[in-house]
Design a protein around this motif. Structure first.
Motif, PDB file in Angstrom:
ATOM      1  N   SER A   1      45.741  62.841   0.872  1.00 50.38           N
ATOM      2  CA  SER A   1      45.705  61.491   1.424  1.00 50.38           C
ATOM      3  C   SER A   1      46.796  61.314   2.452  1.00 50.38           C
ATOM      4  O   SER A   1      47.891  61.835   2.322  1.00 50.38           O
ATOM      5  CB  SER A   1      45.870  60.457   0.301  1.00 50.38           C
ATOM      6  OG  SER A   1      47.121  60.606  -0.331  1.00 50.38           O
ATOM      7  N   GLY A   2      46.470  60.582   3.501  1.00 54.84           N
ATOM      8  CA  GLY A   2      47.467  60.354   4.531  1.00 54.84           C
ATOM      9  C   GLY A   2      47.269  59.055   5.256  1.00 54.84           C
ATOM     10  O   GLY A   2      47.856  58.829   6.312  1.00 54.84           O
ATOM     11  N   GLY A   3      46.448  58.194   4.709  1.00 53.90           N
ATOM     12  CA  GLY A   3      46.273  56.888   5.310  1.00 53.90           C
ATOM     13  C   GLY A   3      45.227  56.843   6.393  1.00 53.90           C
ATOM     14  O   GLY A   3      44.997  55.799   6.991  1.00 53.90           O
TER      15      GLY A   3
ATOM     16  N   HIS B   1      51.120  66.662   8.216  1.00 59.26           N
ATOM     17  CA  HIS B   1      51.962  66.052   7.190  1.00 59.26           C
ATOM     18  C   HIS B   1      52.619  67.160   6.386  1.00 59.26           C
ATOM     19  O   HIS B   1      51.937  67.985   5.786  1.00 59.26           O
ATOM     20  CB  HIS B   1      51.116  65.160   6.277  1.00 59.26           C
ATOM     21  CG  HIS B   1      50.471  64.007   6.977  1.00 59.26           C
ATOM     22  ND1 HIS B   1      50.678  62.688   6.615  1.00 59.26           N
ATOM     23  CD2 HIS B   1      49.621  63.969   8.038  1.00 59.26           C
ATOM     24  CE1 HIS B   1      49.984  61.901   7.412  1.00 59.26           C
ATOM     25  NE2 HIS B   1      49.333  62.656   8.283  1.00 59.26           N
TER      26      HIS B   1
ATOM     27  N   ASP C   1      54.842  59.483   6.004  1.00 57.88           N
ATOM     28  CA  ASP C   1      53.694  58.833   5.378  1.00 57.88           C
ATOM     29  C   ASP C   1      54.106  58.206   4.055  1.00 57.88           C
ATOM     30  O   ASP C   1      55.279  58.224   3.672  1.00 57.88           O
ATOM     31  CB  ASP C   1      52.519  59.812   5.227  1.00 57.88           C
ATOM     32  CG  ASP C   1      52.811  60.967   4.263  1.00 57.88           C
ATOM     33  OD1 ASP C   1      53.794  60.885   3.486  1.00 57.88           O
ATOM     34  OD2 ASP C   1      52.053  61.965   4.283  1.00 57.88           O
ATOM     35  N   GLU C   2      53.125  57.625   3.337  1.00 61.35           N
ATOM     36  CA  GLU C   2      53.437  56.902   2.118  1.00 61.35           C
ATOM     37  C   GLU C   2      53.919  57.819   1.000  1.00 61.35           C
ATOM     38  O   GLU C   2      54.477  57.349   0.004  1.00 61.35           O
ATOM     39  CB  GLU C   2      52.206  56.117   1.651  1.00 61.35           C
ATOM     40  CG  GLU C   2      51.020  56.971   1.204  1.00 61.35           C
ATOM     41  CD  GLU C   2      50.145  57.441   2.353  1.00 61.35           C
ATOM     42  OE1 GLU C   2      49.086  58.033   2.073  1.00 61.35           O
ATOM     43  OE2 GLU C   2      50.525  57.219   3.532  1.00 61.35           O
ATOM     44  N   GLN C   3      53.733  59.145   1.167  1.00 56.21           N
ATOM     45  CA  GLN C   3      54.225  60.104   0.170  1.00 56.21           C
ATOM     46  C   GLN C   3      55.598  60.657   0.540  1.00 56.21           C
ATOM     47  O   GLN C   3      56.117  61.556  -0.129  1.00 56.21           O
ATOM     48  CB  GLN C   3      53.231  61.253   0.001  1.00 56.21           C
ATOM     49  CG  GLN C   3      51.872  60.799  -0.512  1.00 56.21           C
ATOM     50  CD  GLN C   3      50.926  61.960  -0.761  1.00 56.21           C
ATOM     51  OE1 GLN C   3      51.325  62.995  -1.296  1.00 56.21           O
ATOM     52  NE2 GLN C   3      49.673  61.808  -0.378  1.00 56.21           N
ATOM     53  N   GLY C   4      56.177  60.164   1.621  1.00 58.41           N
ATOM     54  CA  GLY C   4      57.491  60.611   2.045  1.00 58.41           C
ATOM     55  C   GLY C   4      57.491  61.875   2.869  1.00 58.41           C
ATOM     56  O   GLY C   4      58.559  62.425   3.167  1.00 58.41           O
ATOM     57  N   ARG C   5      56.316  62.362   3.255  1.00 58.09           N
ATOM     58  CA  ARG C   5      56.235  63.569   4.071  1.00 58.09           C
ATOM     59  C   ARG C   5      56.455  63.212   5.546  1.00 58.09           C
ATOM     60  O   ARG C   5      56.094  62.118   5.995  1.00 58.09           O
ATOM     61  CB  ARG C   5      54.872  64.235   3.908  1.00 58.09           C
ATOM     62  CG  ARG C   5      54.557  64.670   2.498  1.00 58.09           C
ATOM     63  CD  ARG C   5      53.126  65.143   2.350  1.00 58.09           C
ATOM     64  NE  ARG C   5      52.169  64.085   2.670  1.00 58.09           N
ATOM     65  CZ  ARG C   5      50.861  64.170   2.429  1.00 58.09           C
ATOM     66  NH1 ARG C   5      50.357  65.269   1.887  1.00 58.09           N
ATOM     67  NH2 ARG C   5      50.063  63.164   2.745  1.00 58.09           N
TER      68      ARG C   5
END
Length: 286
Positions: free
Chosen positions: A39-41, A64, A95-99
């Motif tokens: 996932s990456g938005g 990412h 991104d929302e995962q901090g990557r």
């Protein structure tokens, strides 16, 4: 980071350029541990880009990747180079995962296990390296950097310029990616690593052919003698071999993964095989 990856048995199909970890012939099976999920938005279909140090996800026109203590310094470097040097990835944020999120660099990656860079590709990549060194001369940053400082360092280098970290449009460089190994080095150490990867010296292509490609590297860069580059190769590779277990012991997950796959022993064997061959190659350079 160039390793003796050619010893792994599975073939590696060329993939368009991307900003992820080492991608080389016989790459390891995909391992997404520590790099998040797909996932990456965005709505684009994610694509896993395998790498020996961890890999990344391509989502549309972005890549990412997991971050590390060195990420802030690398982002500062790429930001500095953005308006000064072509063919580098842009930093888009996180991104929302901090990557980290980087721009994707399209082009063809040469499979170093089954092919060689063309003479024109060597010229283009090394000319780009000279432009990079000129552009980065005014950049200073205390780090931390992932790769250890090279003795008598005079600039911030890429430290991993190789066919697997560059993509081409014909003979022309279209992108140079995977900047996680950037850090203090010297032009000679950068060229020695290019010779290891782009001649390449980690495998035997013949003494005269190797000497000719070392001369081409020096001609494209300028102001350096072929014998200087060949003599620097063992020192540069030994630095890498010494660093892998130290970095792994310090907690670098990518290096721990390399060690679980037989490094640095594989690359040490390749260097051991090179030493007597390098003496013969050097006679063609005198």
């Amino acid at each position: 980071m160039s390793l003796a990856c050619h010893r792994w048995p599975e073939p590696f199909p060329a993939i368009a350029g991307f900003g992820c970890d080492v991608t080389a012939p016989g790459r390891l099976a995909a391992d997404t541990a520590g790099v998040g999920d797909a996932s990456g938005g965005g709505r684009e279909q994610p694509e896993w880009l395998a790498g020996n140090l961890g890999g990344a996800w391509r989502i549309g026109g972005t890549v990412h990747r997991a971050t590390g203590p060195w990420t802030a310094a690398v982002h500062e470097l790429l930001g500095f180079l953005g308006s000064r040097l072509e063919h580098t990835p842009g930093v888009l944020g996180f991104d929302e995962q901090g990557r980290e999120v980087l721009t994707f660099l399209p082009g063809r990656v040469v499979d170093i296990d089954t092919g060689l860079l063309t003479p024109g590709q060597i010229d283009s990549l090394v000319s780009w390296t000279r432009s990079f060194h000129e552009a980065v001369a005014g950049f200073r940053h205390p780090g931390p950097w992932r790769y250890p400082r090279v003795p008598q360092a005079s600039l911030i280098g890429h430290n991993d310029i190789a066919p697997y970290n560059a993509c081409f449009d014909g003979d022309d460089v279209a992108g140079v990616f995977d900047w996680d190994m950037a850090g203090p080095t010297t032009p000679l150490m950068e060229l020695a690593f290019i010779a290891w990867n782009c001649v390449p010296l980690w495998r035997d292509i013949g003494d005269e052919a190797s000497a000719e490609r070392i001369r081409r590297i020096c001609s494209a860069y300028g102001s350096v003698r072929p014998a200087q580059v060949s003599d620097a190769v063992p020192r540069r590779i030994q630095l890498m071999l010494d660093w892998i277990p130290l970095g792994a012991a310090a907690g670098d997950a990518g290096l721990r993964r390399l060690m679980s796959q037989g490094e640095p022993e594989r690359s040490r064997a390749a260097l051991h095989e090179l030493i007597p061959r390098l003496r013969r190659i050097r006679r063609h350079l005198d």
